[in-house]
Each structure stands twice: as C-alpha cells, then as structure tokens.
Design an enzyme around this catalytic site. Structure first.
Site, PDB file in Angstrom:
ATOM      1  N   GLU A 117       6.697  -2.485   5.016  1.00 57.13           N
ATOM      2  CA  GLU A 117       5.433  -2.353   4.305  1.00 57.13           C
ATOM      3  C   GLU A 117       4.254  -2.853   5.154  1.00 57.13           C
ATOM      4  O   GLU A 117       4.230  -3.995   5.608  1.00 57.13           O
ATOM      5  CB  GLU A 117       5.495  -3.147   2.988  1.00 57.13           C
ATOM      6  CG  GLU A 117       4.197  -3.219   2.216  1.00 57.13           C
ATOM      7  CD  GLU A 117       3.723  -1.861   1.724  1.00 57.13           C
ATOM      8  OE1 GLU A 117       2.502  -1.633   1.735  1.00 57.13           O
ATOM      9  OE2 GLU A 117       4.566  -1.032   1.337  1.00 57.13           O
TER      10      GLU A 117
ATOM     11  N   THR B  63       2.975   4.891   0.751  1.00 56.68           N
ATOM     12  CA  THR B  63       4.343   4.541   1.152  1.00 56.68           C
ATOM     13  C   THR B  63       5.325   5.688   0.890  1.00 56.68           C
ATOM     14  O   THR B  63       6.204   5.962   1.708  1.00 56.68           O
ATOM     15  CB  THR B  63       4.809   3.278   0.400  1.00 56.68           C
ATOM     16  OG1 THR B  63       3.952   2.189   0.753  1.00 56.68           O
ATOM     17  CG2 THR B  63       6.244   2.924   0.755  1.00 56.68           C
TER      18      THR B  63
ATOM     19  N   HIS C  93       2.813  -6.383   1.169  1.00 59.29           N
ATOM     20  CA  HIS C  93       1.987  -5.387   0.480  1.00 59.29           C
ATOM     21  C   HIS C  93       0.570  -5.928   0.279  1.00 59.29           C
ATOM     22  O   HIS C  93       0.370  -7.104  -0.014  1.00 59.29           O
ATOM     23  CB  HIS C  93       2.610  -5.034  -0.873  1.00 59.29           C
ATOM     24  CG  HIS C  93       2.066  -3.778  -1.489  1.00 59.29           C
ATOM     25  ND1 HIS C  93       0.804  -3.710  -2.038  1.00 59.29           N
ATOM     26  CD2 HIS C  93       2.613  -2.543  -1.645  1.00 59.29           C
ATOM     27  CE1 HIS C  93       0.598  -2.495  -2.512  1.00 59.29           C
ATOM     28  NE2 HIS C  93       1.676  -1.758  -2.277  1.00 59.29           N
TER      29      HIS C  93
ATOM     30  N   ASP D 277       5.011   1.742   7.623  1.00 62.70           N
ATOM     31  CA  ASP D 277       4.752   2.929   6.814  1.00 62.70           C
ATOM     32  C   ASP D 277       3.301   3.394   6.848  1.00 62.70           C
ATOM     33  O   ASP D 277       3.020   4.589   6.877  1.00 62.70           O
ATOM     34  CB  ASP D 277       5.203   2.714   5.365  1.00 62.70           C
ATOM     35  CG  ASP D 277       4.532   1.523   4.687  1.00 62.70           C
ATOM     36  OD1 ASP D 277       3.779   0.790   5.366  1.00 62.70           O
ATOM     37  OD2 ASP D 277       4.764   1.319   3.473  1.00 62.70           O
ATOM     38  N   HIS D 278       2.344   2.464   6.849  1.00 57.29           N
ATOM     39  CA  HIS D 278       0.927   2.846   6.808  1.00 57.29           C
ATOM     40  C   HIS D 278       0.072   1.655   7.228  1.00 57.29           C
ATOM     41  O   HIS D 278       0.581   0.595   7.581  1.00 57.29           O
ATOM     42  CB  HIS D 278       0.527   3.349   5.417  1.00 57.29           C
ATOM     43  CG  HIS D 278       0.835   2.376   4.308  1.00 57.29           C
ATOM     44  ND1 HIS D 278       0.145   1.196   4.128  1.00 57.29           N
ATOM     45  CD2 HIS D 278       1.776   2.411   3.323  1.00 57.29           C
ATOM     46  CE1 HIS D 278       0.625   0.554   3.086  1.00 57.29           C
ATOM     47  NE2 HIS D 278       1.627   1.266   2.581  1.00 57.29           N
TER      48      HIS D 278
END
Length: 596
Positions: free
Chosen positions: A233, A275, A388, A447-448
């Site tokens: 994450e 995600t 997150h 993921d990002h």
C-alpha cells in the site's frame, strides 16, 4: 457561480491557468442554467435558480475535496462506488480546508435578497419565452462551439473522457459534468449493444499482430516454482535507498533489492479504482476503466487472468488482505479472476490494529502460516494495509525521527512506510528460514502514489529538487518493482521504462503461460516499451507526453519539444489501446474470444 467555477479551475491547474481563457466557457454554461430559469414565473424562477446554486456549489465543493486526494474529478461512475469512502472518513476529513466553506457564503446571504425580488413586477409569458429562447440559444450555441473545438483539437477525448482534468480546465467543470452524464448514458446504452463483429476481430487480431510477449530470455524459468506477490500500500520509489538523519527509511527493502532484479523506472498506472486498479493490471494486463472502478463495474466479466493461467499449470491460487472482503468488491472480483480462496479480514484474528485495520505485522505473520500450508506449487497474492493514507496512526508506526517533517503528511508517511518495511523484512526472513525462497519467485511492488500533488513542495524539498515542474512530478510517480529469484539469480538494476501493465506479461514469460490478451510487455525482453496512463499520457523512456497539458517533454533535457511522426504514432497507439481495453471490458470480449 461563474466566480466559483473560475476558482475551481484555478485549483486544478495552477501553473498554466488563465481566467481569460476559461471564463467565456463557464459563462456559456451558466447562461444555459439561467435560460431554463427564465421560463418560470418570478417565484418559481427564483426558487429554481437558488436550488441550482446550492446544487452547483455543493458539486464544486465535492470536486475540490476529491481533487485534493485523487487528482481527478468526480464522475457518475465514481459516485456509483461512493460507498468506498465510508471506511476512510479520516482521509476525507484531512482534505477539508476552511476556505472551501467560503463557497457557501452567498447561499446563506441570498434569501434576504430573494424575498425582496419576489414582490417586483412579473414579466409576461411572451417576454419569458423570448428571454428563454435568446439566452438558451446563446449559451447552448457557445457551449457547443467550445465542445466541438476541443473534439477537433483532441480527437476521441470527448467520447472516451480519458483525460477528465483537461476537459474540466478547458471547458469548465459544469460542462464537464454535463458531458460525463451524456457519456455515462451513452456507454450504458452502448454496453447493451453488441460490438460489431468487424471491430471484435480487429481487437483480437491486434494482440496477434502486435505480440510483444513472444518467448525470450528467462522463458520458463519459473516453471514449477511458487509465486508470491506482495502489493504494498502506497509504496513509492522515492523512499528506496533514501536516508533521513542518517537512518534508512526502507532498510529491509534496500537489502532485498541487492539480491533481486530491481526495476527503477516502474510506474503505477492506476485510475479511479486506485488499489483495485493495481490488482486489475497485475492480474490481467488490462487498463483500468475509463471511469469508476473496474472491480465493481466488470466483476461479472470473464478474464484470462494470472490465477487462471497458473491453474492450467497445476497451481493453487490464494489472495490475502487484512481488510473487509467487500471493500473494492474483492470477494467477488477475486472469484472472477480465478483465485481458489480469498482470505479477508474475517479469515484473520484481528489482534493488532494499525491505521485502517489489521496491522501489517499481524497480517503478514498470519499469512505466512496460511502460505506454509499450501500445496506446492502455489500462487499467493498479498495486499498490505498499514501504510494507507492519511498515515495518521503515528503512535503505532514506531519512533522513526523525521526531524523537520515531524507532524506533516510527508513525515507521517515516512513513519508508516518505515513500519511496513520492517514488517516485510520480518516476513521475508521467516519465509527464507522456512526454505520457501529456494522454490519461489517473490515479487514486491507499490500500488499507487502516497504523496498527493498538493504536497509537491514538501516532497521537492525532501528530495532537494530546487524548482519542480510537471515533468519532475510525473517522473516521481514511480513505485519500486522487485523480483527475487531462487539463489539470488538475475540480480541487478534494470532501467527500462515500464509499468504495472507489464508485470503479468513478464510473469507469463517466466512461467511459460498461454496468456494471449495482454496490453503490457515482458520487461526482461522489451527494449522500446511504451508506458500508457489512463488519462492518455505516455512515455517511451525518452519522451514524456503529459495529456493534461497537451505537451511533450524530452526526459533527458527536461525541455518541451514539438510533435514528430514517431511521437504521433505513439499517441495514436496510446488512444487505440485505451479504446480497445474499454471495449474488452464493456463487451466482455475475452469470453467471446475464448469461445471462438
């Protein structure tokens, strides 16, 4: 309303914003609202315009908040997935600014003025009709003119909506939302209309004619070996091998990189699905949905996914994530992609909470026990959670000293990713001690992004970038990709430009899978790779096209350059791939291809 929309326009594109350029477009769209209002008698007209003002102001308010985090604009498809914001209320709250509430001042003050207007003399029906026709004709005429001009300058932009920011900053956000509603209705109708056989064949032949995944080096090197993929994450590349106050931010990943294949020009390519988009691309090498989250909109589709292809080789596939199974529709989407079992929050003992839910420490420890009990060969796909956004659980992230960044979003992120790195390090050590690394290929990637654009100055300062620009920012949108082979084979740094779309083709070659319908490329075997982003931007490692600016940059010099035939061909290919991928999702073409 015009002023509010201009303010919004200035927020989504600060560097190249022009009030003079945008105002006529906004005024035209406002005239349309006014035109509809003029047909009513005074009391109803004032009520209509007042309610319109409340609705439009609320829309601008929501657009501003959404843009702060996602760097995008709310669309109908996104609203369909709006319930996803429920578990991350703290994320939304952190994006609120008191200045945004100034948008509602006129709403509060207007009623006193409205009551005075209601007693003025009423216009006749004839005057109201003439006024309505004239104002609507002017507003609609100019709006249509501006939309047409944009469609000529940027073919396919209006129909695909692949660059929502550019549309909003060019036409104003009211016309953007009108176009979004139109396109949503059009897509809904089109989705129920069969795609012509000729177009289906064209798309199918594209994969054969442009096969970028032919056998090459390392073909079949993964045969019989377990595959363990960890999607981390919000892991961005800028923290890799970076120190703060003499201490490594990600010491465990840094050490793992030294004995793995490390790709340092690997971009995330997610869109509104965030995600879940990363999961979609990794498992299918299909582009994210043009709007909304594919995990919700296309969960009933057929996929030639990584788990399904590995199943043909005798593999068992499991997915693991320590959060709710319905979040991003994973409990449905993972089945569609062929996972034999999905371990969600209900499958774990929630004995330690960090951030949104089960801590990475507990999640990875419990996941290791599950993985150990799998029949080999197996494929395990793990998604972490503790790092997150908004990274506000600092009391549980440890005592990493961020000095001058203490208490800032960047500082909190560094703490969170340092914590996650520590847990991954412990997981990898236990995996190694168990002997599984000798028979497994282990993939780790982010993921990002973690740091939103509104925090760019803080990030530039941290990285000692004096004058950051749009190209600098795009180059920072990289995430680490680490592929570890048994006995540390194929270790080294690979500089090829690539993205999340390319991981599945790479694994497909390593495991000698029969995958056909992939838009990405095998990174180990592709020299001139094109990395395509959902908004129409792209890069080939030499040139970077930023669709939101409609400008091309030479990556080496950082200078803007003019179009040439090669760039135009790449731009055309970009649009074609995005269109084809949308058709595949909208019409469930893989199911039809496989039947044929």
């Amino acid at each position: 309303m015009s002023i509010k929309m201009l303010v919004y326009g200035s927020q989504i594109q600060i560097q190249y914003f022009s009030y003079k350029r945008l105002y006529p477009k906004i005024l035209a769209s406002i005239l349309v609202i006014c035109g509809f209002g003029l047909i009513f008698k005074k009391r109803k007209r004032i009520t209509f315009l007042y309610i319109s003002s409340i609705v439009l102001t609320s829309l601008i308010f929501a657009d501003l908040i959404y843009f702060q985090y996602f760097r995008d604009i709310i669309s109908i498809s996104i609203l369909e997935n709006g319930l996803l914001l429920g578990p991350v209320k703290s994320s939304v709250a952190s994006l609120l600014k008191w200045q945004y509430f100034l948008l509602f001042i006129d709403i509060v003050l207007l009623p006193g003025i409205i009551f005075k207007l209601m007693i003025e003399k009423e216009n006749t029906l004839k005057v109201r009709i003439i006024s309505t026709v004239v104002v609507l004709a002017i507003g609609l005429g100019y709006s249509a003119k501006y939309v047409y001009k944009l469609s000529v300058e940027q073919p396919n932009l209006i129909t695909t909506m692949y660059n929502r920011i550019y549309i909003a900053e060019t036409l104003g956000n009211l016309d953007f939302h009108v176009l979004d509603v139109y396109n949503f209705a059009y897509r809904t109708i089109k989705k129920g209309t069969p795609l012509p056989i000729g177009k289906q064949n064209e798309i199918k032949h594209y994969f054969g004619d442009n096969n970028k995944n032919s056998e090459g080096i390392l073909n079949g090197d993964g045969n019989g070996k377990n595959l363990i993929v960890i999607q981390v994450e919000a892991l961005q590349q800028f923290v890799i091998n970076k120190t703060l106050n003499g201490k490594e931010i990600t010491p465990n990943l840094n050490a793992w990189i030294k004995k793995s294949a490390y790709f340092d020009n690997y971009f995330y390519q997610v869109s509104a699905g965030n995600t879940s988009d990363a999961e979609l691309m990794t498992n299918n090498s299909l582009y994210p949905a043009s709007q909304g989250a594919a995990a919700y909109m296309y969960c009933k589709n057929d996929f030639d996914s990584l788990p399904k292809m590995l199943e043909k080789k005798g593999y068992t596939s499991i997915a693991l994530h320590g959060f709710r199974g319905d979040f991003w529709n994973r409990n449905i989407m993972n089945k569609a992609e062929g996972y034999d079992k999905f371990y969600s929050e209900s499958s774990f003992k929630v004995d330690d909470v960090v951030g949104l839910g089960l801590s990475d420490k507990s999640f990875l420890n419990q996941s290791l026990n599950i993985i150990r009990n799998q029949k080999q060969p197996f494929f395990s796909f793990l998604v972490t959670l503790s790092s997150h956004y908004p990274f506000d659980d600092v009391k549980n992230y440890g005592n990493f000293n961020t000095s001058e960044y203490e208490g800032t979003l960047l500082g909190n992120y560094i703490k969170s990713i340092h914590y996650t790195d520590e847990q991954i390090g412990m997981f990898l050590k236990k995996l190694d001690d168990s002997g599984l690394t000798k028979d497994s290929i282990i993939v780790i990637y982010g993921d990002h992004y973690a740091i939103p654009k509104n925090q760019d100055k803080s990030l530039y300062k941290f990285l000692n970038i004096d004058k950051g620009n749009d190209l600098n920012w795009m180059e920072l949108q990289k995430v680490p990709l680490i592929i570890h082979f048994p006995d540390n084979k194929n270790s080294g740094i690979y500089h090829a430009y690539s993205g999340e779309m390319d991981l599945y083709p790479t694994l497909s070659n390593l495991y000698n899978l029969s995958s056909k319908y992939m838009f990405g490329s095998d990174i180990f075997n592709t020299k001139d790779n094109l990395v395509v982003f959902r908004n129409g931007s792209f890069t080939d490692g030499k040139v970077f096209y930023l669709s939101q600016l409609d400008k091309y940059y030479d990556i080496k010099t950082g200078e803007a350059i003019s179009e040439n035939s090669k760039i135009l061909n790449e731009k055309s290919l970009t649009q074609k791939e995005l269109e084809y991928s949308d058709d595949i999702l909208n019409h469930n073409l893989i199911k039809k291809f496989n039947k044929k």
